[in-house]
Structures are given as structure tokens and as C-alpha cells.
Write a protein that holds these residues in place. Structure first.
Motif, PDB file in Angstrom:
ATOM      1  N   GLU A 158      22.628 -25.726  -7.342  1.00  0.00           N
ATOM      2  CA  GLU A 158      21.828 -26.258  -8.447  1.00  0.00           C
ATOM      3  C   GLU A 158      22.711 -26.574  -9.649  1.00  0.00           C
ATOM      4  N   ALA A 159      23.694 -25.718  -9.909  1.00  0.00           N
ATOM      5  CA  ALA A 159      24.578 -25.916 -11.064  1.00  0.00           C
ATOM      6  C   ALA A 159      25.454 -27.152 -10.895  1.00  0.00           C
ATOM      7  N   LEU A 160      25.867 -27.451  -9.666  1.00  0.00           N
ATOM      8  CA  LEU A 160      26.743 -28.603  -9.429  1.00  0.00           C
ATOM      9  C   LEU A 160      25.994 -29.925  -9.476  1.00  0.00           C
ATOM     10  N   GLY A 161      24.696 -29.901  -9.180  1.00  0.00           N
ATOM     11  CA  GLY A 161      23.914 -31.127  -9.231  1.00  0.00           C
ATOM     12  C   GLY A 161      24.116 -31.993  -7.998  1.00  0.00           C
ATOM     13  N   PRO A 162      23.495 -33.184  -7.991  1.00  0.00           N
ATOM     14  CA  PRO A 162      23.599 -34.065  -6.820  1.00  0.00           C
ATOM     15  C   PRO A 162      24.979 -34.695  -6.700  1.00  0.00           C
ATOM     16  N   TRP A 163      25.365 -35.020  -5.493  1.00  0.00           N
ATOM     17  CA  TRP A 163      26.618 -35.716  -5.177  1.00  0.00           C
ATOM     18  C   TRP A 163      27.859 -35.022  -5.777  1.00  0.00           C
ATOM     19  N   PRO A 164      28.042 -33.744  -5.547  1.00  0.00           N
ATOM     20  CA  PRO A 164      29.200 -33.065  -6.146  1.00  0.00           C
ATOM     21  C   PRO A 164      30.530 -33.498  -5.535  1.00  0.00           C
ATOM     22  N   VAL A 165      30.500 -33.997  -4.297  1.00  0.00           N
ATOM     23  CA  VAL A 165      31.724 -34.403  -3.608  1.00  0.00           C
ATOM     24  C   VAL A 165      31.708 -35.908  -3.403  1.00  0.00           C
ATOM     25  N   SER A 166      32.830 -36.562  -3.710  1.00  0.00           N
ATOM     26  CA  SER A 166      32.900 -38.018  -3.601  1.00  0.00           C
ATOM     27  C   SER A 166      32.841 -38.482  -2.145  1.00  0.00           C
ATOM     28  N   GLY A 167      32.442 -39.726  -1.966  1.00  0.00           N
ATOM     29  CA  GLY A 167      32.389 -40.304  -0.623  1.00  0.00           C
ATOM     30  C   GLY A 167      33.717 -40.249   0.108  1.00  0.00           C
ATOM     31  N   PRO A 168      34.828 -40.680  -0.525  1.00  0.00           N
ATOM     32  CA  PRO A 168      36.129 -40.575   0.158  1.00  0.00           C
ATOM     33  C   PRO A 168      36.478 -39.147   0.546  1.00  0.00           C
ATOM     34  N   ALA A 169      36.170 -38.178  -0.323  1.00  0.00           N
ATOM     35  CA  ALA A 169      36.488 -36.789  -0.007  1.00  0.00           C
ATOM     36  C   ALA A 169      35.674 -36.291   1.180  1.00  0.00           C
ATOM     37  N   LEU A 170      34.431 -36.722   1.289  1.00  0.00           N
ATOM     38  CA  LEU A 170      33.607 -36.330   2.433  1.00  0.00           C
ATOM     39  C   LEU A 170      34.232 -36.796   3.740  1.00  0.00           C
ATOM     40  N   HIS A 171      34.669 -38.051   3.785  1.00  0.00           N
ATOM     41  CA  HIS A 171      35.229 -38.608   5.017  1.00  0.00           C
ATOM     42  C   HIS A 171      36.599 -38.003   5.340  1.00  0.00           C
ATOM     43  N   ILE A 172      37.459 -37.899   4.347  1.00  0.00           N
ATOM     44  CA  ILE A 172      38.800 -37.354   4.586  1.00  0.00           C
ATOM     45  C   ILE A 172      38.711 -35.884   4.972  1.00  0.00           C
ATOM     46  N   GLY A 173      37.863 -35.131   4.271  1.00  0.00           N
ATOM     47  CA  GLY A 173      37.716 -33.714   4.584  1.00  0.00           C
ATOM     48  C   GLY A 173      37.220 -33.483   5.998  1.00  0.00           C
ATOM     49  N   THR A 174      36.255 -34.289   6.436  1.00  0.00           N
ATOM     50  CA  THR A 174      35.734 -34.147   7.796  1.00  0.00           C
ATOM     51  C   THR A 174      36.816 -34.430   8.833  1.00  0.00           C
ATOM     52  N   ALA A 175      37.583 -35.490   8.621  1.00  0.00           N
ATOM     53  CA  ALA A 175      38.663 -35.825   9.555  1.00  0.00           C
ATOM     54  C   ALA A 175      39.694 -34.702   9.630  1.00  0.00           C
ATOM     55  N   ALA A 176      40.074 -34.160   8.471  1.00  0.00           N
ATOM     56  CA  ALA A 176      41.105 -33.124   8.439  1.00  0.00           C
ATOM     57  C   ALA A 176      40.634 -31.826   9.070  1.00  0.00           C
ATOM     58  N   LEU A 177      39.413 -31.436   8.787  1.00  0.00           N
ATOM     59  CA  LEU A 177      38.905 -30.153   9.278  1.00  0.00           C
ATOM     60  C   LEU A 177      38.622 -30.165  10.777  1.00  0.00           C
ATOM     61  N   THR A 178      38.535 -31.335  11.363  1.00  0.00           N
ATOM     62  CA  THR A 178      38.343 -31.421  12.814  1.00  0.00           C
ATOM     63  C   THR A 178      39.645 -31.669  13.557  1.00  0.00           C
ATOM     64  N   ASP A 179      40.748 -31.820  12.845  1.00  0.00           N
ATOM     65  CA  ASP A 179      42.047 -32.087  13.465  1.00  0.00           C
ATOM     66  C   ASP A 179      42.787 -30.760  13.672  1.00  0.00           C
ATOM     67  N   VAL A 180      42.387 -30.029  14.685  1.00  0.00           N
ATOM     68  CA  VAL A 180      42.951 -28.690  14.908  1.00  0.00           C
ATOM     69  C   VAL A 180      44.408 -28.748  15.348  1.00  0.00           C
ATOM     70  N   ASP A 181      44.808 -29.826  16.003  1.00  0.00           N
ATOM     71  CA  ASP A 181      46.204 -29.956  16.417  1.00  0.00           C
ATOM     72  C   ASP A 181      47.111 -30.076  15.193  1.00  0.00           C
ATOM     73  N   TRP A 182      46.702 -30.878  14.213  1.00  0.00           N
ATOM     74  CA  TRP A 182      47.500 -31.011  12.987  1.00  0.00           C
ATOM     75  C   TRP A 182      47.623 -29.663  12.289  1.00  0.00           C
ATOM     76  N   ALA A 183      46.533 -28.924  12.222  1.00  0.00           N
ATOM     77  CA  ALA A 183      46.556 -27.618  11.558  1.00  0.00           C
ATOM     78  C   ALA A 183      47.515 -26.667  12.269  1.00  0.00           C
ATOM     79  N   ARG A 184      47.477 -26.639  13.587  1.00  0.00           N
ATOM     80  CA  ARG A 184      48.357 -25.743  14.341  1.00  0.00           C
ATOM     81  C   ARG A 184      49.819 -26.116  14.145  1.00  0.00           C
ATOM     82  N   GLU A 185      50.134 -27.400  14.242  1.00  0.00           N
ATOM     83  CA  GLU A 185      51.515 -27.847  14.060  1.00  0.00           C
ATOM     84  C   GLU A 185      51.995 -27.607  12.625  1.00  0.00           C
ATOM     85  N   THR A 186      51.091 -27.769  11.667  1.00  0.00           N
ATOM     86  CA  THR A 186      51.460 -27.558  10.265  1.00  0.00           C
ATOM     87  C   THR A 186      51.789 -26.097  10.000  1.00  0.00           C
ATOM     88  N   ARG A 187      51.015 -25.182  10.553  1.00  0.00           N
ATOM     89  CA  ARG A 187      51.320 -23.756  10.370  1.00  0.00           C
ATOM     90  C   ARG A 187      52.697 -23.415  10.916  1.00  0.00           C
TER      91      ARG A 187
END
Length: 317
Positions: free
Chosen positions: A210-239
Motif C-alpha cells: 500500500e505504501a509503494l502504490g501502483p506500478w512500483p517496478v518499471s516495465g523494463p525492470a519487470l522483464h529483465i528481472g524475470t529473465a535473470a531470475l530464471t537463468d539458473v545456469d548464469w547464476a551457477r556460473e557466476t557464483r
């Protein structure tokens, strides 16, 4: 209103004003941001032109739940950066006492102080904040070693925990009064995108929503974040790469006379004779580091980009 002094990494403009040069010629090792960021995918045109839609937000939340193993009974909220959440958490309860074991990331103390809270030592307190792993020493906690177990509000800041996912305390997100904070910009190296998450008590998260209000996250951030969080191979190699680079940095610093005090694989903490002198020495090579007002012997370095190792080695020689 009580004010608390804020002390952060970054501040490259001030370094340039003091030591000269241009931003493009500096290497900023004062933060704990992955120097090899997640490759930004091609975005749909309407990510920039349309208001963020519910489907894109739901996809991001689903990806985050899966990546961090958020329990089904815990709520999850995306926000425009972890700092936006840190600033609002103290408003969730009436001002009282808060336990924030230090030294640690001082933005938490500043946020609680700004809302009239009084910080106390490890004694019974109405609220508690735990940075896990801690910044700057990398200390890890367990459910059994958390301070102030009877606190009504608990914020566990896991901004740097993605390098050690097995150490996460996410299972505690099912308990009343507990919030688990997650940063996106550090591990994925996209701090400028401003994306953060909080999981935990549904009632508290509803208040934050409620404090953040509507649309707290930008459209580009939604798409990039989804792609990154589903890329488990990148995360494993990065660690794996971060672990190798952290070990390489430790070796260089120890040869130069520093002692390893801790950290994570995104930043390393060293003890030196005089941290201010070390910072100035590195700055003459256009390399910016982090020192701390509460300990004149502590120097913190983030990891350099692969192209910058020769400059760092030369500066330390």
C-alpha cells in the motif's frame, strides 16, 4: 526527527574532485556490485511505452519465488530497489526500540532513527535487523543465533546472500513479524535498474504494498528481472567465477601486506596499518576503495572487472 549519519560506497564524483581524472578512467571498487552484469535481453517496445501490466509483474514474482524458494504461505513483493523497502519498514510498527548488531550497513539505523526508533544493544527489543551475510565482514547467522528473538518485527537483509544460497534464512519467512529482504542489483550487477524484493509476513507486506502504490517496478525492470531470475545456469556460473576472483583478490592483497578479515565473494574486507593511506595510494592509480569511519584499519574492495586486474596488480606492486 533524529538523524543518523549515512556512509556508503560509491561517491566517485568526490574521488574525482579530490584526485583528478575523468569518470571513464576510474575503477570503482568501493561497492559490492558484480562487475560482470547479467546481459540485458532485448525488451518488447511496450516495456518502455506502456504502464507495467499485471501479467509481467506476476511473471517476475513467480520467477523470484522459484529462485529463492519462497514458502507458499509467505507473501512476496517487488519494489524499486531494496533501499525503498529499508526506508519504509520502520513505519510498519509504532516507534520503540530496535536492535541492529553492528558494525553493519548503516542505512538500517538511519531509517529507524528517522522514524523515531531508539537503537539498543542485544537486549529485548521491539524490532531487530540482521544483515546476512553482514556488510562489511560477511558474518553469517542462523535461526538460533539471531538477536532479540522476542522482537515483534524482524528484518533479515539478504542483499548479498545470492552468492551463498544454501545459507539463506528464507524458511523463516513463514513466521509472523519476519521479513526477508533481497537485492537484485548486487549479484546480477544491475544496480541502476533499481529492483528489490521482500518476502514474509503477508500482513506486513500488504502494508508495504500500500505504501509503494501502483506500478512500483518499471516495465523494463519487470522483464529483465524475470529473465535473470530464471537463468539458473548464469547464476551457477557466476557464483563459481566470483569465488575464483575473490580468492585471487585475497592473494594479491596478502602479498601487498593486508590481512583478510572477511567479506563475501562480491566484496572483501581487509585489515591494514592505515586504511586512509591505502585508499589514497590506490586513488593515485584511479582505483576507488571503501574505508570506514568506525575503524581506521579496515579497507573494503569489490571485485574488479576481468580487464582491470593488471591495473590493480600494478597499483599494489
Amino acid at each position: 526527527m533524529t538523524k543518523c549519519k549515512r556512509d556508503h560506497g560509491g561517491g566517485l564524483d568526490a574521488a574525482i574532485a579530490r584526485f583528478g581524472g575523468k569518470r571513464i578512467g576510474w575503477i570503482d571498487l568501493s561497492t559490492g556490485i558484480n562487475p560482470h552484469p547479467y546481459p540485458v535481453p532485448v525488451l518488447p517496445a511496450d516495456a518502455w511505452t506502456a504502464l507495467p501490466d499485471r501479467a509481467a509483474e506476476a511473471a517476475l514474482i513467480d520467477a523470484a519465488r522459484a529462485f529463492w524458494g519462497v514458502p507458499d504461505t509467505a507473501d512476496l513483493l517487488a519494489a524499486p530497489g531494496a533501499s525503498a523497502l529499508i526506508a519504509r519498514v520502520p513505519q510498519l510498527r509504532p516507534p520503540a526500540t530496535v536492535c541492529i548488531p553492528g558494525p553493519t550497513y548503516n542505512e538500517h539505523a538511519a531509517a529507524f532513527a528517522a522514524h523515531g526508533w531508539r537503537q539498543v544493544e542485544d537486549t529485548p527489543a521491539a524490532a531487530r535487523v540482521v544483515v546476512h551475510p553482514n556488510n562489511p565482514d560477511g558474518k553469517l547467522m542462523t535461526a538460533e543465533t539471531l538477536p532479540s528473538p522476542d522482537a515483534d518485527l524482524t528484518l533479515i537483509d539478504e542483499s548479498f546472500c545470492d552468492v551463498a544460497p544454501t545459507c539463506s534464512l528464507m524458511t523463516l519467512a513463514t513466521q509472523p513479524g519476519i521479513l526477508i529482504l533481497k537485492s537484485f542489483g548486487k549479484f546480477w550487477g544491475l544496480a541502476g535498474m533499481r529492483l528489490g524484493f521482500v518476502a514474509g509476513d503477508p500482513g506486513l507486506i500488504d502494508m508495504l504494498r500500500e505504501a509503494l502504490g501502483p506500478w512500483p517496478v518499471s516495465g523494463p525492470a519487470l522483464h529483465i528481472g524475470t529473465a535473470a531470475l530464471t537463468d539458473v545456469d548464469w547464476a551457477r556460473e557466476t557464483r563459481a567465477r566470483l569465488a575464483e576472483d575473490a580468492a585471487r583478490l585475497d592473494a594479491l592483497m596478502q602479498i601487498a601486506g593486508a590481512r583478510v578479515r572477511g567479506g563475501t565473494t562480491l566484496f572483501r574486507l581487509y585489515e591494514v596499518e592505515d586504511a586512509a593511506i591505502w585508499q589514497e595510494r590506490l586513488a593515485t592509480h584511479r582505483i576507488w576503495s571503501r574505508i570506514f569511519p568506525y575503524n581506521p584499519r579496515w579497507l573494503r574492495l569489490g571485485l574488479p572487472h576481468s580487464l582491470h586486474w593488471p591495473r590493480l596488480e600494478a597499483a599494489l606492486a
